[in-house]
Design an enzyme around this catalytic site. Structure first.
Site, PDB file in Angstrom:
ATOM      1  N   HIS A 191       0.869  -1.164   0.000  1.00  0.00           N
ATOM      2  CA  HIS A 191       0.000   0.000   0.000  1.00  0.00           C
ATOM      3  C   HIS A 191       0.910   1.218   0.000  1.00  0.00           C
ATOM      4  O   HIS A 191       1.685   1.409   0.941  1.00  0.00           O
ATOM      5  CB  HIS A 191      -0.927  -0.011   1.224  1.00  0.00           C
ATOM      6  CG  HIS A 191      -1.960  -1.102   1.144  1.00  0.00           C
ATOM      7  ND1 HIS A 191      -2.313  -1.876   2.217  1.00  0.00           N
ATOM      8  CD2 HIS A 191      -2.691  -1.545   0.086  1.00  0.00           C
ATOM      9  CE1 HIS A 191      -3.243  -2.753   1.836  1.00  0.00           C
ATOM     10  NE2 HIS A 191      -3.479  -2.569   0.542  1.00  0.00           N
ATOM     11  N   GLU A 194       1.604   3.337   3.038  1.00  0.00           N
ATOM     12  CA  GLU A 194       2.140   2.699   4.252  1.00  0.00           C
ATOM     13  C   GLU A 194       3.636   2.542   4.035  1.00  0.00           C
ATOM     14  O   GLU A 194       4.111   1.574   3.457  1.00  0.00           O
ATOM     15  CB  GLU A 194       1.440   1.360   4.482  1.00  0.00           C
ATOM     16  CG  GLU A 194      -0.049   1.562   4.761  1.00  0.00           C
ATOM     17  CD  GLU A 194      -0.872   0.285   4.717  1.00  0.00           C
ATOM     18  OE1 GLU A 194      -0.300  -0.810   4.756  1.00  0.00           O
ATOM     19  OE2 GLU A 194      -2.106   0.408   4.625  1.00  0.00           O
ATOM     20  N   HIS A 323       3.045  -3.886   6.409  1.00  0.00           N
ATOM     21  CA  HIS A 323       2.041  -2.831   6.247  1.00  0.00           C
ATOM     22  C   HIS A 323       2.168  -1.850   7.406  1.00  0.00           C
ATOM     23  O   HIS A 323       3.054  -1.979   8.241  1.00  0.00           O
ATOM     24  CB  HIS A 323       0.639  -3.450   6.188  1.00  0.00           C
ATOM     25  CG  HIS A 323       0.375  -4.186   4.917  1.00  0.00           C
ATOM     26  ND1 HIS A 323      -0.558  -3.775   3.997  1.00  0.00           N
ATOM     27  CD2 HIS A 323       0.949  -5.302   4.399  1.00  0.00           C
ATOM     28  CE1 HIS A 323      -0.556  -4.610   2.972  1.00  0.00           C
ATOM     29  NE2 HIS A 323       0.345  -5.543   3.195  1.00  0.00           N
ATOM     30  N   GLU A 415       1.765  -5.469  10.646  1.00  0.00           N
ATOM     31  CA  GLU A 415       1.445  -4.047  10.726  1.00  0.00           C
ATOM     32  C   GLU A 415       2.514  -3.471  11.644  1.00  0.00           C
ATOM     33  O   GLU A 415       2.493  -3.692  12.848  1.00  0.00           O
ATOM     34  CB  GLU A 415       0.043  -3.847  11.312  1.00  0.00           C
ATOM     35  CG  GLU A 415      -1.066  -4.493  10.500  1.00  0.00           C
ATOM     36  CD  GLU A 415      -1.466  -3.678   9.264  1.00  0.00           C
ATOM     37  OE1 GLU A 415      -1.111  -2.483   9.216  1.00  0.00           O
ATOM     38  OE2 GLU A 415      -2.114  -4.239   8.365  1.00  0.00           O
TER      39      GLU A 415
END
Ligand SMILES: [Zn+2]
Length: 595
Positions: A191, A194, A323, A415
């Site tokens: 992404h 990110e 991410h 994440e």
């Protein structure tokens, strides 16, 4: 004092001052961003304006040239510039015995010669900043060049706008798979907004290189036994859009998608639905599921295709996609086993393995594992910072599910921090929090068992299946007959089989403390008839030779090149070429690298 002609056969001061060699020397400091200067300029001057003794020009010393070349070549590589021909140490320089002079003698001055010699120890100097696309490429190339014996860079293809998707690889034999050596990958910035994963991988590359050179035993063991691929930015077009907003901007939309407006983590084939359909069928395996034809009717991003081709070309064992915007580790399946249930625990047959992998990252991350910490977004503290992807939130077409169901590779999603695009001053702290976890996770590629499947003559058998009793998911052997099966500690019945051979079973115990893959080889005997028709069919259709991926060229141009002034290294002239545009004749073509 100097004499004409110089060593380049230039006969007057005017000719020299209008030459491309002279121009290069005058702009070199800017081009190389201050590296290797002023030494390199003095070296160039010693060729263009040679010193003389008794009307005879003396050549500069070869060892001075060689020393400088060793130190400066990475800076040239980083901007894609060839080493200038007139600094060829063999051609324009001389050995001590022939009589030469040291062009840097004045620089050394009164300083003790011993002290001034450039140290061979590399400085671990990582700039904790945000990298633009071209800065990223240049840092990766510079790093690979500094560690050329254990690193190389390559591109897996191009983004929609034509940017190369650059990978830096670490291995004792860069560019090649070695028998029984497991392959690992990290992917960042899928992404585009990110960005922390991207920066972490750029820092990690520099860290691995310098720590290896410094002799850090943990890093040396890791690189000596693993082939590591780091792809810092899978979505460089999206990154560029997000970067226009600036750091500190923490929006959730701009730059997430590609230039084609596709979310890459929704763009992979949905094989998870097929896995759920098969799960109840006796004997069916949930692995190497072919890509359905209907997938190709939709819009498939060139970035997605590039990853899929990459997965087919290298026998990856373990992977993580980095991410941002949360602090949690998730593992497959990401797609819920009940389409109407958006938060439903949806385990793979390898639930235990995935939990072990996710914990390896989470437990080594001081903030994810700190139970007292009040953190961003969802509360995962009670779960130890890990969660099944579908139980967090369900989505289809994700990359992790595709890795698991189409290839031998196990992939988790990390994440890495609360903010998607943090301020520059936060990056150092974030690196420190993730460094240990990034290393710990890579080392997990050595868990479970590995080995070779061959016939009785020792010929390797590729695409043989390695099955574990009680786990409805096989791995297959690579081209050299080698395989890797990640497993938690415990006792297992392992079997190997291939079309035309009888099945061989072994009982294997993996002790709790074992941190290296146990070696389990199989020798298969040929048989006349193949007993399991279902199995044979499922193996034959694993890779459809007619699927569009086989014909796809990931390095071709896809969208409109440079639609937003995006740079595309490669085909066109490098950016520094404009420095030489004032020269009508004698443009320095020798600075362009041969392709
Ligand atoms: Zn994301």
């Amino acid at each position: 004092q100097m004499v004409y002609p110089n060593f380049l056969d230039q006969k007057s001061r005017e000719v020299i001052e209008y030459s491309s060699e002279y121009l290069l020397i005058s702009v070199l400091h800017n081009l190389l961003q201050g590296e290797c200067n002023p030494d390199l300029r003095l070296l160039g001057c010693s060729v263009l304006a040679p010193q003389c003794q008794k009307d005879k020009a003396i050549k500069p010393c070869r060892h001075v040239c060689e020393n400088l070349k060793k130190n400066c070549l990475p800076a040239f590589d980083a901007i894609d510039m060839a080493w200038p021909y007139f600094l060829d140490c063999d051609r324009f320089f001389a050995g001590e015995e022939e009589g030469c002079f040291d062009p840097l003698a004045k620089l050394r001055g009164e300083v003790d010669a011993e002290e001034d010699l450039p140290s061979d120890l590399p400085a671990t100097f990582i700039q904790f900043k945000h990298h633009s696309y071209s800065q990223m490429v240049s840092t990766l190339k510079k790093t690979a060049s500094k560690c050329s014996h254990i690193a190389t860079t390559y591109s897996i293809g191009r983004s929609f706008e034509g940017k190369d998707l650059f990978v830096i690889e670490f291995s004792t034999k860069p560019g090649h798979h070695e028998l029984l050596k497991p392959e690992f990958k990290y992917i960042g910035n899928m992404h585009g907004n990110e960005v922390v994963g991207k920066e972490l991988l750029i820092y990690l590359a520099q860290y691995l290189c310098s720590e290896y050179l410094l002799g850090n035993p943990r890093i040396q063991a890791l690189i000596n036994n693993t082939r590591i691929h780091l792809l810092p930015s899978l979505n460089p077009d999206g990154y560029e859009l997000a970067a226009e907003e600036g750091a500190g901007y923490n929006g959730w939309v701009i730059g997430r998608q590609t230039a084609q407006n596709l979310d890459l983590n929704r763009n992979f084939p949905d094989l998870t639905s097929e896995a759920y359909r098969r799960a109840g069928i006796r004997g069916a395996r949930l692995d190497h599921i072919p890509i359905p034809q209907s997938y190709w009717w939709g819009k498939v991003a060139p970035e997605t295709k590039a990853v899929m081709k990459w997965l087919r070309s290298i026998p990856f064992v373990l992977s993580a996609s980095l991410h941002g915007g949360e602090l949690v580790v998730t593992y497959p399946y990401d797609y819920s086993r009940h389409p109407m249930e958006e938060k439903m625990f949806s385990p793979t047959p390898d639930e235990k393995v995935f939990k072990m992998l996710a914990k390896a990252y989470a437990d080594a991350h001081p903030v994810i594992s700190d139970r007292s910490e009040l953190r961003c977004g969802g509360n995962f503290v009670k779960r130890g910072g890990i969660i099944n992807g579908a139980e967090w939130y369900s989505f289809t077409g994700g990359m992790a599910d595709f890795n698991y169901l189409h290839t031998n590779c196990f992939e988790i999603t990390v994440e890495v921090g609360c903010e998607k695009f943090p301020l520059e001053e936060e990056l150092f702290t974030i690196w420190h929090e993730n460094k240990g976890a990034l290393l710990n996770y890579m080392e997990m590629v050595h868990r479970g068992i590995k080995g070779i499947v061959s016939d009785k003559f020792g010929n390797p058998i590729k695409n043989a299946r390695i099955s574990v009793r009680g786990i409805q998911h096989d791995v297959t052997t690579a081209a050299d007959g080698d395989y890797w099966r990640l497993l938690p500690p415990g006792t297992f019945i392992i079997s190997a089989q291939a079309p035309g051979y009888s099945r061989v079973m072994k009982r294997v115990t993996i002790p709790a403390r074992m941190k290296q893959a146990g070696r389990v080889d199989f020798v298969l005997r040929p048989v006349e008839t193949w007993p399991n028709k279902l199995l044979r069919r499922s193996m034959e259709d694993a890779y459809d030779p007619h699927d569009p991926l086989e014909l796809f060229d990931p390095h071709a141009q896809h969208g409109q090149p440079g639609a937003r002034g995006g740079s595309s290294p490669g085909r066109e002239k490098p950016w520094w070429w404009s420095y030489f545009s004032s020269l009508d004749l004698h443009k320095p073509l020798w600075l362009l690298k041969q392709r």
